[in-house]
Motif scaffolding. Structure first.
Motif, PDB file in Angstrom:
ATOM      1  N   ILE A   6      13.544  -3.111  -0.764  1.00 40.62           N
ATOM      2  CA  ILE A   6      12.092  -3.039  -0.640  1.00 40.62           C
ATOM      3  C   ILE A   6      11.426  -4.307  -1.160  1.00 40.62           C
ATOM      4  CG2 ILE A   6      10.020  -1.767  -1.333  1.00 40.62           C
ATOM      5  CD1 ILE A   6      11.819  -0.354   0.737  1.00 40.62           C
ATOM      6  N   LYS A   7      11.947  -4.868  -2.229  1.00 45.48           N
ATOM      7  CA  LYS A   7      11.419  -6.141  -2.748  1.00 45.48           C
ATOM      8  C   LYS A   7      11.435  -7.197  -1.651  1.00 45.48           C
ATOM      9  CE  LYS A   7      12.638  -6.153  -7.690  1.00 45.48           C
ATOM     10  NZ  LYS A   7      13.563  -6.780  -8.678  1.00 45.48           N
ATOM     11  N   THR A   8      12.545  -7.274  -0.961  1.00 43.54           N
ATOM     12  CA  THR A   8      12.706  -8.282   0.088  1.00 43.54           C
ATOM     13  C   THR A   8      11.736  -8.042   1.234  1.00 43.54           C
ATOM     14  OG1 THR A   8      15.045  -8.493  -0.496  1.00 43.54           O
ATOM     15  CG2 THR A   8      14.362  -9.382   1.633  1.00 43.54           C
ATOM     16  N   ILE A   9      11.612  -6.784   1.660  1.00 46.58           N
ATOM     17  CA  ILE A   9      10.698  -6.455   2.757  1.00 46.58           C
ATOM     18  C   ILE A   9       9.245  -6.730   2.353  1.00 46.58           C
ATOM     19  CG2 ILE A   9       9.797  -4.552   4.155  1.00 46.58           C
ATOM     20  CD1 ILE A   9      12.667  -3.440   4.212  1.00 46.58           C
ATOM     21  N   ASN A  10       8.903  -6.423   1.112  1.00 49.46           N
ATOM     22  CA  ASN A  10       7.538  -6.689   0.643  1.00 49.46           C
ATOM     23  C   ASN A  10       7.233  -8.187   0.622  1.00 49.46           C
ATOM     24  OD1 ASN A  10       6.749  -4.031   0.317  1.00 49.46           O
ATOM     25  ND2 ASN A  10       7.263  -3.940  -1.855  1.00 49.46           N
ATOM     26  N   ARG A  11       8.235  -8.989   0.271  1.00 50.74           N
ATOM     27  CA  ARG A  11       8.027 -10.452   0.236  1.00 50.74           C
ATOM     28  C   ARG A  11       7.768 -11.005   1.634  1.00 50.74           C
ATOM     29  NH1 ARG A  11      12.164 -10.666  -3.915  1.00 50.74           N
ATOM     30  NH2 ARG A  11      13.760 -11.043  -2.335  1.00 50.74           N
ATOM     31  N   LEU A  12       8.227 -10.304   2.647  1.00 52.18           N
ATOM     32  CA  LEU A  12       8.075 -10.783   4.023  1.00 52.18           C
ATOM     33  C   LEU A  12       6.782 -10.297   4.685  1.00 52.18           C
ATOM     34  CD1 LEU A  12      11.746 -10.268   5.287  1.00 52.18           C
ATOM     35  CD2 LEU A  12      10.638 -12.437   4.695  1.00 52.18           C
ATOM     36  N   LYS A  13       5.932  -9.615   3.926  1.00 52.90           N
ATOM     37  CA  LYS A  13       4.687  -9.110   4.508  1.00 52.90           C
ATOM     38  C   LYS A  13       3.873 -10.266   5.087  1.00 52.90           C
ATOM     39  CE  LYS A  13       0.365  -6.727   3.502  1.00 52.90           C
ATOM     40  NZ  LYS A  13      -0.503  -6.108   2.456  1.00 52.90           N
ATOM     41  N   PRO A  14       3.547 -10.208   6.369  1.00 54.21           N
ATOM     42  CA  PRO A  14       2.764 -11.291   6.985  1.00 54.21           C
ATOM     43  C   PRO A  14       1.293 -11.233   6.567  1.00 54.21           C
ATOM     44  CG  PRO A  14       3.238  -9.586   8.593  1.00 54.21           C
ATOM     45  CD  PRO A  14       3.980  -9.203   7.349  1.00 54.21           C
ATOM     46  N   SER A  15       0.685 -12.390   6.388  1.00 55.98           N
ATOM     47  CA  SER A  15      -0.721 -12.444   5.973  1.00 55.98           C
ATOM     48  C   SER A  15      -1.643 -11.880   7.047  1.00 55.98           C
ATOM     49  CB  SER A  15      -1.112 -13.890   5.661  1.00 55.98           C
ATOM     50  OG  SER A  15      -0.909 -14.722   6.799  1.00 55.98           O
ATOM     51  N   THR A  16      -1.162 -11.837   8.284  1.00 50.81           N
ATOM     52  CA  THR A  16      -1.987 -11.346   9.394  1.00 50.81           C
ATOM     53  C   THR A  16      -1.916  -9.826   9.579  1.00 50.81           C
ATOM     54  OG1 THR A  16      -0.143 -11.850  10.879  1.00 50.81           O
ATOM     55  CG2 THR A  16      -1.886 -13.504  10.695  1.00 50.81           C
ATOM     56  N   ALA A  17      -1.021  -9.169   8.844  1.00 49.32           N
ATOM     57  CA  ALA A  17      -0.888  -7.714   8.971  1.00 49.32           C
ATOM     58  C   ALA A  17      -2.126  -7.036   8.374  1.00 49.32           C
ATOM     59  CB  ALA A  17       0.366  -7.233   8.266  1.00 49.32           C
ATOM     60  N   LYS A  18      -2.677  -6.069   9.093  1.00 47.64           N
ATOM     61  CA  LYS A  18      -3.889  -5.390   8.637  1.00 47.64           C
ATOM     62  C   LYS A  18      -3.582  -3.956   8.216  1.00 47.64           C
ATOM     63  CE  LYS A  18      -6.815  -8.127  11.746  1.00 47.64           C
ATOM     64  NZ  LYS A  18      -7.785  -8.088  12.872  1.00 47.64           N
ATOM     65  N   GLY A  19      -4.361  -3.472   7.258  1.00 51.63           N
ATOM     66  CA  GLY A  19      -4.188  -2.094   6.807  1.00 51.63           C
ATOM     67  C   GLY A  19      -2.991  -1.931   5.880  1.00 51.63           C
ATOM     68  N   LYS A  20      -2.541  -0.702   5.759  1.00 47.47           N
ATOM     69  CA  LYS A  20      -1.433  -0.376   4.871  1.00 47.47           C
ATOM     70  C   LYS A  20      -0.134  -0.954   5.411  1.00 47.47           C
ATOM     71  CE  LYS A  20       0.366   3.557   2.238  1.00 47.47           C
ATOM     72  NZ  LYS A  20       0.330   5.024   2.069  1.00 47.47           N
ATOM     73  N   TYR A  21       0.608  -1.665   4.568  1.00 48.10           N
ATOM     74  CA  TYR A  21       1.837  -2.345   5.017  1.00 48.10           C
ATOM     75  C   TYR A  21       2.959  -1.349   5.293  1.00 48.10           C
ATOM     76  CZ  TYR A  21       5.754  -5.683   4.996  1.00 48.10           C
ATOM     77  OH  TYR A  21       6.865  -6.431   5.327  1.00 48.10           O
ATOM     78  N   ILE A  22       3.282  -0.505   4.303  1.00 46.28           N
ATOM     79  CA  ILE A  22       4.303   0.532   4.516  1.00 46.28           C
ATOM     80  C   ILE A  22       3.552   1.846   4.758  1.00 46.28           C
ATOM     81  CG2 ILE A  22       6.286   1.774   3.570  1.00 46.28           C
ATOM     82  CD1 ILE A  22       6.937  -0.652   1.884  1.00 46.28           C
TER      83      ILE A  22
END
Length: 234
Positions: free
Chosen positions: A194-210
């Motif tokens: 999960i740490k790794t996936i969270n680090r890859l969150k794109p700045s353009t993603a809107k709303g809740k990530y997971i």
């Protein structure tokens, strides 16, 4: 035609409260109680992300070496030649080749779990991309499987590297170990993923990530996990 549900799955489903959302530790404890197969089932996490994979900058893809591995012996094939081929063999690769490995794959012999290639081999690997791609084992720089550091890549693969990629609907599925692992090891592996996936969150993603998340075994119903807790993992 409606899929028939076995008596075993029905019985297991009766042990799960579909309306309850668990924290990570409790979810792991509960999912371990659902083991019912005659083999050591894999513990899997499923995530639905708030990304649009149609946009290149929101295509989440990466790799992580789980601290306790995945409980499986990983067979590694390496595309390399010359000194790099020798390096791959010394690092413990199971299969090493170039044109001969291409022919092996074309003939349907794809009895390995991960493929690694040196950068100069990618034009050759491209010849079997249509075979490796659908199997999820096409070498890619983002997963560290296209690299000049063959020793590190093979070591990571053998140590329990997990490659993940978001599908067309924004979902990621990944193993985090075997049900025989103790709860602490499964939690460590889940947190690292999960740490790794969270680090890859794109700045353009809107709303809740997971947006939603769950744990399950190879042959069990799923258990919902608190997505906010996952997003707080740093």
């Amino acid at each position: 035609m409606r899929k028939k549900i076995s008596k075993r799955i029905k019985a297991l489903s009766g042990q799960v409260d579909n309306n309850k959302i668990y924290n990570m530790s409790t979810a792991i404890s509960v999912v371990k109680t659902l083991a019912s197969a005659k083999f050591d089932e894999t513990v899997e996490v499923a995530l639905r992300l708030g990304v649009d994979p149609r946009h290149a900058d929101q295509m989440i893809r990466g790799a992580v070496v789980l601290p306790h591995g995945i409980g499986k012996k990983v067979k590694v094939a390496v595309f390399a030649k010359g000194l790099k081929a020798d390096e791959a063999k010394n690092a413990g690769a199971d299969i090493v080749g170039d044109e001969d490995l291409v022919e092996q794959i074309k003939n349907g012999n794809v009895d390995f779990d991960m493929v690694i290639a040196t950068p100069d081999m990618m034009s050759l690997v491209g010849k079997v991309g249509r075979i490796l791609g659908p199997k999820g084992i096409m070498p890619n720089p983002k997963t560290g499987t296209v690299t000049a550091d063959i020793t590190k890549a093979v070591s990571n693969a053998k140590s329990g590297q997990v490659n993940f990629r978001v599908d067309k609907k924004g979902n990621i599925h990944s193993p985090i170990g075997k049900v025989s692992f103790d709860e602490g090891k499964l939690l460590d592996n889940l947190v690292e993923l999960i740490k790794t996936i969270n680090r890859l969150k794109p700045s353009t993603a809107k709303g809740k990530y997971i947006r939603s998340s769950s744990l399950s075994l190879t042959m069990s119903p799923s258990i919902k996990i608190d997505s906010q807790e996952l997003m707080d993992v740093k």
